[in-house]
Design a protein around this motif. Structure first.
Motif, PDB file in Angstrom:
ATOM      1  N   GLY A 184     -62.849 -73.320  70.202  1.00  0.00           N
ATOM      2  CA  GLY A 184     -62.116 -73.003  71.420  1.00  0.00           C
ATOM      3  C   GLY A 184     -60.690 -72.551  71.183  1.00  0.00           C
ATOM      4  O   GLY A 184     -60.009 -72.125  72.117  1.00  0.00           O
ATOM      5  N   GLU A 185     -60.224 -72.650  69.913  1.00  0.00           N
ATOM      6  CA  GLU A 185     -58.857 -72.223  69.604  1.00  0.00           C
ATOM      7  C   GLU A 185     -58.835 -70.716  69.365  1.00  0.00           C
ATOM      8  O   GLU A 185     -59.708 -70.169  68.689  1.00  0.00           O
ATOM      9  CB  GLU A 185     -58.337 -72.946  68.353  1.00  0.00           C
ATOM     10  N   ALA A 186     -57.809 -70.055  69.885  1.00  0.00           N
ATOM     11  CA  ALA A 186     -57.665 -68.621  69.655  1.00  0.00           C
ATOM     12  C   ALA A 186     -57.181 -68.384  68.231  1.00  0.00           C
ATOM     13  O   ALA A 186     -56.336 -69.121  67.730  1.00  0.00           O
ATOM     14  CB  ALA A 186     -56.660 -68.032  70.646  1.00  0.00           C
ATOM     15  N   PRO A 187     -57.732 -67.389  67.534  1.00  0.00           N
ATOM     16  CA  PRO A 187     -57.267 -67.078  66.174  1.00  0.00           C
ATOM     17  C   PRO A 187     -55.772 -66.800  66.169  1.00  0.00           C
ATOM     18  O   PRO A 187     -55.250 -66.121  67.059  1.00  0.00           O
ATOM     19  CB  PRO A 187     -58.075 -65.830  65.805  1.00  0.00           C
ATOM     20  N   ASP A 188     -55.078 -67.320  65.173  1.00  0.00           N
ATOM     21  CA  ASP A 188     -53.621 -67.196  65.109  1.00  0.00           C
ATOM     22  C   ASP A 188     -53.231 -66.052  64.181  1.00  0.00           C
ATOM     23  O   ASP A 188     -52.686 -66.256  63.094  1.00  0.00           O
ATOM     24  CB  ASP A 188     -53.007 -68.515  64.625  1.00  0.00           C
ATOM     25  N   GLY A 189     -53.543 -64.819  64.604  1.00  0.00           N
ATOM     26  CA  GLY A 189     -53.167 -63.656  63.826  1.00  0.00           C
ATOM     27  C   GLY A 189     -54.011 -63.484  62.574  1.00  0.00           C
ATOM     28  O   GLY A 189     -55.002 -64.173  62.351  1.00  0.00           O
ATOM     29  N   LYS A 190     -53.587 -62.554  61.723  1.00  0.00           N
ATOM     30  CA  LYS A 190     -54.320 -62.242  60.497  1.00  0.00           C
ATOM     31  C   LYS A 190     -54.115 -63.343  59.467  1.00  0.00           C
ATOM     32  O   LYS A 190     -53.007 -63.841  59.273  1.00  0.00           O
ATOM     33  CB  LYS A 190     -53.832 -60.900  59.943  1.00  0.00           C
ATOM     34  N   ILE A 191     -55.189 -63.735  58.803  1.00  0.00           N
ATOM     35  CA  ILE A 191     -55.102 -64.782  57.782  1.00  0.00           C
ATOM     36  C   ILE A 191     -54.520 -64.176  56.510  1.00  0.00           C
ATOM     37  O   ILE A 191     -55.011 -63.158  56.011  1.00  0.00           O
ATOM     38  CB  ILE A 191     -56.490 -65.381  57.505  1.00  0.00           C
TER      39      ILE A 191
END
Length: 278
Positions: A184-191
């Motif tokens: 449910g967490e939104a991806p936090d940018g590019k890894i």
């Protein structure tokens, strides 16, 4: 006298029952991590990791976590270590605390003969002065592979990559718990990609792998780990790697390089799969 030149507190490793004392520092240093993820981390990852800390007036002000992994490198299995959660309390920053912890950790791992460590840096400029180099991007495995059991994943990885973290029951248990914590967490940018640092030159070169017979004399310069600083014979004969440290300078040198340049040379020849976040 500048703050960073004053006498540093002595780093020490927390006992298992003390590890939760770093949770508050973790939450303040990494506010992007949800409470659910932090709870996962302290329930699962601190079961077998090490936490190196500095204290001031009885309070933990700086920390560095060493999370263990079993690594497969060119078919050989070896102990590996992922450096994570490097943080200093806001009012104690810019005093050399991170350097103190990182140097101690690298030297301790060298004594244990771990070939290398890896991490996912917040910034290259923090770690490149310590001879960390870029080694590979983060790799997200296909869903069909993630559904395989440990043996299936290991077979899949072994046919495609020369270096990866070995899967076992504990690895998969941690992975399932981590994914549940991130649900449910939104991806936090590019890894970001990974960096690595050689901590045992002899051990790393024995894993390097080569199909060609060769004999090379190396001069390696390492300002942090004395065991890595000096002259080495690196010989490959019928696929076996023989590496030893030399007491004196050889008559000729094939390679004269820093430990970071050696890392770039070795890791640059590997197909690497890393998908670990902590």
């Amino acid at each position: 006298m500048p703050e960073e030149l004053k006498e540093q507190p002595v780093p020490f490793y927390l006992k298992p029952e003390q590890k939760c004392a770093t949770k508050g520092l973790y939450e303040k240093a990494f506010p992007e991590d949800s409470r659910r993820f932090v709870d996962f981390y302290y329930e699962y990852k601190t079961r077998d990791n090490e936490i190196l800390v500095l204290e001031k007036e009885g309070q933990i002000v700086s920390m560095l976590h060493l999370n263990p992994y079993r690594m497969i490198v060119n078919g050989y299995e070896t102990a590996g270590c992922y450096i994570v959660a490097v943080a200093t309390r806001e009012d104690c920053r810019h005093r050399g605390h991170m350097r103190t912890l990182l140097e101690r950790a690298l030297q301790d791992l060298a004594v244990r003969k771990l070939p290398f460590v890896f991490l996912m840096p917040a910034s290259e400029r923090i770690y490149s002065p310590f001879d960390f180099v870029w080694i590979c991007p983060h790799t997200e495995l296909p869903e069909r592979v993630r559904r395989m059991d440990a043996d299936g994943q290991n077979r899949y990885l072994a046919t495609r990559y020369q270096m990866f973290c070995r899967r076992d029951a504990r690895y998969l248990e941690n992975e399932r718990a981590e994914r549940a914590a991130e649900e449910g967490e939104a991806p936090d940018g590019k890894i970001p990609p990974y960096m690595a640092r050689i901590t045992d030159v002899c051990g790393m070169l024995r894993l390097a792998g080569s199909s060609q017979d060769q004999k090379r004399y190396l001069h390696v310069k390492d300002g942090l780990i004395p065991q890595n600083n000096g002259y080495f014979l690196w010989e490959t004969f019928r696929g076996e790697q023989v590496v030893r440290r030399l007491e004196e300078r050889p008559a000729h040198l094939d390679l004269d390089l820093t430990v970071g340049e050696l890392a770039s040379l070795v890791f640059g020849g590997f197909r690497i799969c890393l998908s670990e976040m902590v």
